[in-house]
Design a protein around this motif. Sequence first.
Motif, PDB file in Angstrom:
ATOM      1  N   GLU A 123     -46.400 -57.555   0.786  1.00 51.61           N
ATOM      2  CA  GLU A 123     -46.988 -56.744  -0.048  1.00 51.61           C
ATOM      3  C   GLU A 123     -45.862 -55.905  -0.554  1.00 51.61           C
ATOM      4  OE1 GLU A 123     -49.132 -56.086  -2.906  1.00 51.61           O
ATOM      5  OE2 GLU A 123     -50.492 -56.864  -1.424  1.00 51.61           O
ATOM      6  N   LYS A 124     -44.982 -55.177   0.615  1.00 50.17           N
ATOM      7  CA  LYS A 124     -43.971 -54.724   0.450  1.00 50.17           C
ATOM      8  C   LYS A 124     -42.856 -55.231   1.451  1.00 50.17           C
ATOM      9  CE  LYS A 124     -46.342 -50.331  -1.216  1.00 50.17           C
ATOM     10  NZ  LYS A 124     -46.530 -48.892  -1.017  1.00 50.17           N
ATOM     11  N   GLY A 125     -41.631 -54.830   0.916  1.00 50.77           N
ATOM     12  CA  GLY A 125     -40.407 -55.313   1.742  1.00 50.77           C
ATOM     13  C   GLY A 125     -40.236 -56.809   1.823  1.00 50.77           C
ATOM     14  N   GLU A 126     -39.268 -57.215   2.660  1.00 50.27           N
ATOM     15  CA  GLU A 126     -38.670 -58.559   2.884  1.00 50.27           C
ATOM     16  C   GLU A 126     -39.835 -59.333   3.622  1.00 50.27           C
ATOM     17  OE1 GLU A 126     -35.056 -58.953   4.743  1.00 50.27           O
ATOM     18  OE2 GLU A 126     -34.068 -57.409   3.854  1.00 50.27           O
ATOM     19  N   PRO A 127     -39.851 -60.707   3.040  1.00 50.86           N
ATOM     20  CA  PRO A 127     -40.701 -61.459   3.798  1.00 50.86           C
ATOM     21  C   PRO A 127     -40.716 -61.587   4.988  1.00 50.86           C
ATOM     22  CG  PRO A 127     -39.558 -62.723   1.999  1.00 50.86           C
ATOM     23  CD  PRO A 127     -38.702 -61.348   2.354  1.00 50.86           C
ATOM     24  N   PHE A 128     -41.857 -62.258   5.927  1.00 50.87           N
ATOM     25  CA  PHE A 128     -41.796 -62.110   7.070  1.00 50.87           C
ATOM     26  C   PHE A 128     -41.446 -63.556   7.793  1.00 50.87           C
ATOM     27  CE2 PHE A 128     -44.211 -63.156  11.312  1.00 50.87           C
ATOM     28  CZ  PHE A 128     -43.789 -62.157  12.133  1.00 50.87           C
ATOM     29  N   ASN A 129     -40.403 -63.592   8.465  1.00 46.07           N
ATOM     30  CA  ASN A 129     -39.899 -64.957   8.949  1.00 46.07           C
ATOM     31  C   ASN A 129     -40.811 -65.518  10.221  1.00 46.07           C
ATOM     32  OD1 ASN A 129     -38.684 -67.356   9.473  1.00 46.07           O
ATOM     33  ND2 ASN A 129     -36.632 -66.198   9.843  1.00 46.07           N
ATOM     34  N   LEU A 130     -41.622 -66.603   9.855  1.00 50.35           N
ATOM     35  CA  LEU A 130     -42.192 -67.360  11.215  1.00 50.35           C
ATOM     36  C   LEU A 130     -41.430 -68.002  12.172  1.00 50.35           C
ATOM     37  CD1 LEU A 130     -45.129 -68.807   8.703  1.00 50.35           C
ATOM     38  CD2 LEU A 130     -45.355 -66.775  10.239  1.00 50.35           C
ATOM     39  N   MET A 131     -40.131 -68.191  11.720  1.00 50.55           N
ATOM     40  CA  MET A 131     -39.277 -68.991  12.540  1.00 50.55           C
ATOM     41  C   MET A 131     -38.123 -68.018  13.126  1.00 50.55           C
ATOM     42  SD  MET A 131     -39.016 -72.701  10.769  1.00 50.55           S
ATOM     43  CE  MET A 131     -40.304 -73.924  11.094  1.00 50.55           C
ATOM     44  N   ARG A 132     -38.424 -66.765  12.923  1.00 51.64           N
ATOM     45  CA  ARG A 132     -37.570 -65.704  13.425  1.00 51.64           C
ATOM     46  C   ARG A 132     -36.884 -65.893  14.782  1.00 51.64           C
ATOM     47  NH1 ARG A 132     -42.521 -64.690  13.565  1.00 51.64           N
ATOM     48  NH2 ARG A 132     -43.247 -63.632  15.474  1.00 51.64           N
ATOM     49  N   ASN A 133     -37.638 -66.690  15.817  1.00 52.20           N
ATOM     50  CA  ASN A 133     -37.244 -66.800  16.993  1.00 52.20           C
ATOM     51  C   ASN A 133     -36.528 -68.049  17.341  1.00 52.20           C
ATOM     52  OD1 ASN A 133     -38.412 -64.229  17.879  1.00 52.20           O
ATOM     53  ND2 ASN A 133     -40.506 -65.166  18.232  1.00 52.20           N
ATOM     54  N   ILE A 134     -36.453 -68.922  16.303  1.00 53.46           N
ATOM     55  CA  ILE A 134     -35.559 -70.340  16.426  1.00 53.46           C
ATOM     56  C   ILE A 134     -34.057 -70.046  16.275  1.00 53.46           C
ATOM     57  CG2 ILE A 134     -35.640 -72.391  15.524  1.00 53.46           C
ATOM     58  CD1 ILE A 134     -38.371 -72.537  14.492  1.00 53.46           C
ATOM     59  N   PRO A 135     -33.349 -70.183  17.260  1.00 53.72           N
ATOM     60  CA  PRO A 135     -32.118 -70.135  17.021  1.00 53.72           C
ATOM     61  C   PRO A 135     -31.341 -70.523  15.719  1.00 53.72           C
ATOM     62  CG  PRO A 135     -32.491 -70.623  19.337  1.00 53.72           C
ATOM     63  CD  PRO A 135     -33.635 -70.691  18.437  1.00 53.72           C
ATOM     64  N   ILE A 136     -30.611 -69.588  15.006  1.00 47.24           N
ATOM     65  CA  ILE A 136     -30.025 -70.187  13.825  1.00 47.24           C
ATOM     66  C   ILE A 136     -28.338 -69.545  13.754  1.00 47.24           C
ATOM     67  CG2 ILE A 136     -30.748 -68.052  12.436  1.00 47.24           C
ATOM     68  CD1 ILE A 136     -31.326 -70.357  10.190  1.00 47.24           C
ATOM     69  N   GLU A 137     -28.197 -68.695  14.347  1.00 47.18           N
ATOM     70  CA  GLU A 137     -26.860 -67.940  14.558  1.00 47.18           C
ATOM     71  C   GLU A 137     -25.934 -68.937  14.974  1.00 47.18           C
ATOM     72  OE1 GLU A 137     -25.745 -65.775  12.609  1.00 47.18           O
ATOM     73  OE2 GLU A 137     -27.383 -64.871  11.917  1.00 47.18           O
ATOM     74  N   ILE A 138     -24.541 -69.318  14.982  1.00 48.10           N
ATOM     75  CA  ILE A 138     -23.556 -70.053  15.429  1.00 48.10           C
ATOM     76  C   ILE A 138     -23.455 -69.890  16.841  1.00 48.10           C
ATOM     77  CG2 ILE A 138     -21.066 -70.816  15.530  1.00 48.10           C
ATOM     78  CD1 ILE A 138     -21.297 -70.567  12.492  1.00 48.10           C
ATOM     79  N   GLU A 139     -23.270 -68.612  17.259  1.00 47.38           N
ATOM     80  CA  GLU A 139     -23.047 -68.302  18.637  1.00 47.38           C
ATOM     81  C   GLU A 139     -24.007 -68.575  19.446  1.00 47.38           C
ATOM     82  OE1 GLU A 139     -20.549 -66.320  15.587  1.00 47.38           O
ATOM     83  OE2 GLU A 139     -22.855 -66.168  15.981  1.00 47.38           O
ATOM     84  N   GLU A 140     -25.257 -68.321  19.112  1.00 45.20           N
ATOM     85  CA  GLU A 140     -26.557 -68.607  20.001  1.00 45.20           C
ATOM     86  C   GLU A 140     -26.887 -70.022  20.211  1.00 45.20           C
ATOM     87  OE1 GLU A 140     -31.290 -67.402  20.656  1.00 45.20           O
ATOM     88  OE2 GLU A 140     -30.314 -66.955  18.613  1.00 45.20           O
ATOM     89  N   ILE A 141     -26.450 -70.709  19.067  1.00 48.52           N
ATOM     90  CA  ILE A 141     -26.576 -72.244  19.064  1.00 48.52           C
ATOM     91  C   ILE A 141     -25.560 -72.731  20.371  1.00 48.52           C
ATOM     92  CG2 ILE A 141     -26.167 -74.526  18.129  1.00 48.52           C
ATOM     93  CD1 ILE A 141     -27.549 -73.148  15.554  1.00 48.52           C
ATOM     94  N   GLU A 142     -24.239 -72.312  20.232  1.00 49.54           N
ATOM     95  CA  GLU A 142     -23.244 -72.755  21.154  1.00 49.54           C
ATOM     96  C   GLU A 142     -23.718 -72.411  22.318  1.00 49.54           C
ATOM     97  OE1 GLU A 142     -19.312 -73.208  17.854  1.00 49.54           O
ATOM     98  OE2 GLU A 142     -19.674 -71.274  19.165  1.00 49.54           O
ATOM     99  N   GLU A 143     -23.996 -71.090  22.433  1.00 47.04           N
ATOM    100  CA  GLU A 143     -24.157 -70.645  23.911  1.00 47.04           C
ATOM    101  C   GLU A 143     -25.077 -71.397  24.647  1.00 47.04           C
ATOM    102  OE1 GLU A 143     -25.828 -66.560  26.236  1.00 47.04           O
ATOM    103  OE2 GLU A 143     -25.231 -66.517  24.084  1.00 47.04           O
TER     104      GLU A 143
END
Length: 430
Positions: A406-426
Amino acid sequence: MKYDQIDSKLFVKNRKKFTAYMRPKSIAVFNSNDIYPIGADSTLPFEQDRDIFYLSGADQEETVLLLFPDAMDSKHREILFVRETNDHIAVWEGAKLTKEKATEVSGIETIYWLSDFDKIFFDLMTEADTIYFNTNEHYRQAVETQTREDRFIEKVKKEYPAHQWAKSNPVLQKIRGVKEPEEIAIMQRACDITEKGFRRVLGFVRPGVWEHEIEAEYLHEFIRNRSKGFAYSPIIASGGNANVLHYIENNQQTKAGDLILMDLAAEYANYSSDMTRTIPVSGKFTERQKEVYRAVLRVKDEATKMLVPGTIWAEYHKEVGKLMTSELVGLGLLDKADVQNEDPEWPAYKKYFMHGTSHHIGLNTHDYGELKTPMKANMVFTVEPGIYIPAEGMGIRLEDDVVIQEKGEPFNLMRNIPIEIEEIEELMNS
């Protein structure tokens, strides 16, 4: 079914939303899907029609839902017809819905065997002026097979020519696009199962594994978490295969230095999730791969912020195109002349990003939902930009599923799935 039974209160709410749009003295009928033959005595696994499931929770073949809010007899305002079961069927095919179980699943009190349908339907049609037909009007549908619904419509038009006809689809597009909290919770579970599969694969991938071996790792994790499996045909595209948008062969061996684009996700209780991640076969991105990956991620993050109530889907895609154009210029894939001389009908960025960014998701991967009216809170959309560079043998796409707030940015249902380069490499090197 593998999934936990859904509280029938969801289906009660869904039926109330649908019947609120029905004309006076009208009947709406929804049929289950057919079981489709392969040849000899073999059939495809049964998949329930998503509309009858949305309105009843009934997840078996040979089922009919009838809604008649103005029926003279109150017990006929909601009826579920199910296939009659017996001990013989239970031995050979497994348990089917009893009348008591059908009520428990759907919240519908009046349950009849399917063999009673014609007689009861005739009686109710004498009270009705209009019948709602459930035609498939999804903007991407390309169905050539005659369905159980098609046969029903053909029969009713022939036998009841004096009745008026109406369409269920516009109502379903309106109400199915905005999710109830219970639906969002189910979709979150599908996304959580997808996360488990992705984390498993991050520890499995190495040069030399085959795309289909990666597919098997996902499927193992999905099924062990009570999913039927993939929500749609999985794409596991290594190297240049990623430049084929719907590559589903998954039959190539991975090579050191390549990327793997994986567009796949789990279903749960007939609800879809839809994820794309792109990872390095060797566990480390090259500098060029990082450069392109970060550009795609920036577009995804900025596009996500635009998914708010009031946004128009078509205008949103134009704005995402502007973001992508800027990134492609920054990567040296486009120059100012390309942009200045572009065809407005096929902008320059389309050379490297030729598909849409977002679609509704829910009971279908490309779900029902209004696209020509402003977006509303609790609609769920994918966000999936990509950059495809055949000359460099790489394609990168990133995708999450988000709920408009209703207000603010959408809620990401996949927020816990790694996506950042550093986390994926680690994770790939741990």
